[in-house]
Design a protein around this motif. Sequence first.
Motif, PDB file in Angstrom:
ATOM      1  N   THR A  79       0.775   2.645   9.982  1.00 14.04           N
ATOM      2  CA  THR A  79      -0.628   2.290   9.722  1.00 14.04           C
ATOM      3  C   THR A  79      -0.956   2.255   8.229  1.00 14.04           C
ATOM      4  O   THR A  79      -1.886   1.567   7.812  1.00 14.04           O
ATOM      5  CB  THR A  79      -1.585   3.273  10.427  1.00 14.04           C
ATOM      6  OG1 THR A  79      -1.245   4.608  10.035  1.00 14.04           O
ATOM      7  CG2 THR A  79      -1.494   3.140  11.934  1.00 14.04           C
ATOM      8  N   SER A  80      -0.198   2.993   7.435  1.00  8.54           N
ATOM      9  CA  SER A  80      -0.438   2.997   5.989  1.00  8.54           C
ATOM     10  C   SER A  80       0.301   1.871   5.282  1.00  8.54           C
ATOM     11  O   SER A  80       0.009   1.560   4.126  1.00  8.54           O
ATOM     12  CB  SER A  80      -0.007   4.343   5.380  1.00  8.54           C
ATOM     13  OG  SER A  80      -0.782   5.404   5.896  1.00  8.54           O
ATOM     14  N   ASP A  81       1.254   1.260   5.963  1.00  8.92           N
ATOM     15  CA  ASP A  81       2.043   0.187   5.377  1.00  8.92           C
ATOM     16  C   ASP A  81       1.352  -1.161   5.542  1.00  8.92           C
ATOM     17  O   ASP A  81       0.519  -1.348   6.435  1.00  8.92           O
ATOM     18  CB  ASP A  81       3.426   0.129   6.028  1.00  8.92           C
ATOM     19  CG  ASP A  81       4.266   1.353   5.720  1.00  8.92           C
ATOM     20  OD1 ASP A  81       4.371   1.704   4.533  1.00  8.92           O
ATOM     21  OD2 ASP A  81       4.800   1.962   6.665  1.00  8.92           O
TER      22      ASP A  81
ATOM     23  N   THR B  73       0.800  -1.224   0.000  1.00 11.79           N
ATOM     24  CA  THR B  73       0.000   0.000   0.000  1.00 11.79           C
ATOM     25  C   THR B  73       0.834   1.275   0.000  1.00 11.79           C
ATOM     26  O   THR B  73       0.295   2.374  -0.118  1.00 11.79           O
ATOM     27  CB  THR B  73      -0.933   0.002   1.225  1.00 11.79           C
ATOM     28  OG1 THR B  73      -0.166  -0.342   2.403  1.00 11.79           O
ATOM     29  CG2 THR B  73      -2.052  -1.008   1.057  1.00 11.79           C
ATOM     30  N   THR B  74       2.156   1.142   0.156  1.00 17.32           N
ATOM     31  CA  THR B  74       3.082   2.272   0.075  1.00 17.32           C
ATOM     32  C   THR B  74       4.328   1.786  -0.670  1.00 17.32           C
ATOM     33  O   THR B  74       4.401   0.630  -1.092  1.00 17.32           O
ATOM     34  CB  THR B  74       3.495   2.780   1.470  1.00 17.32           C
ATOM     35  OG1 THR B  74       4.298   1.772   2.124  1.00 17.32           O
ATOM     36  CG2 THR B  74       2.272   3.103   2.329  1.00 17.32           C
TER      37      THR B  74
END
Length: 287
Positions: free
Chosen positions: A167-169, A117-118
Amino acid sequence: MDMKHEHGLQYDLENLFQRNASRRQALKLIAGVSVAPMVLMGCGNGDGSTTLTSSTTSTADTTTSSTTTSSSSACTVIPTETGGPYPGDGTNSVNGRIVNALVLSGIVRSDIKPSLTTTNTATGIPLTIKLKLVNTNSSCASLAGYVVYLWHCTSDGLYSLYSAGVTSDSFLRGVQVADADGYVTFKTIFPGCYSGRMPHVHFEIYPNLVQATSAVNAIKTSQFGFPVATLNEAYTNAAYSKSVTNLAQISYATDMVFSDGVSNQIATVTGSMSAGYVSTLTVGLAI
């Protein structure tokens, strides 16, 4: 409110009584005593003892160092354990949104170091995890086609999708389908040790890839750890500086999940900190 990783022990304790926690674990925490394991054990690791390349030996609770460990036992069913507070399998939420890595594009993969997601990638000592799935009801025949979803923390003890800062990973999470010999292989990094738990790896098993989209379809949830000799060696690496103090404050005998016995949940480990490690574990299922 963001979930904070330093609350890992509290969250693990709360989740122990909710999902995938066996009755033996609940009794152990309530009564404060160790409960003899039920007939829910694992394969390939005997009593957790290790055989070293040097003349030094150790048990799972003895501090020493080595580069190669091995042990063996009869093939039996691996214990059911809690999935913990950071499963990413559709069973809980963060900031009001359900967290489910199983539905991410690309989640079926062997190399779980990159985030899906990243553009970030988890860093640490290279670790190859090999799990062999076998059917204890059929002379430990290989379970080809069964599916493993595996996840663990970073070298700093953080869980992607949950812990502050990541949290974005979505790194250190992945799905693999067992080959004809029942093996799944994950390329990852050695996990760190966070406060209150021995270093460990979580996994869920599904009967097939179609059903591997939510934990409601999982047929087994468990965890495995590593020989203490390997942990002590790995944590001399500067990237694991936070793990040294945390490991010194916990043992398999006092860990809330493993204290009732780890004879079937300690992976065999070969390799070294400089070259990377390879961990292997036979996972028995009564199919």
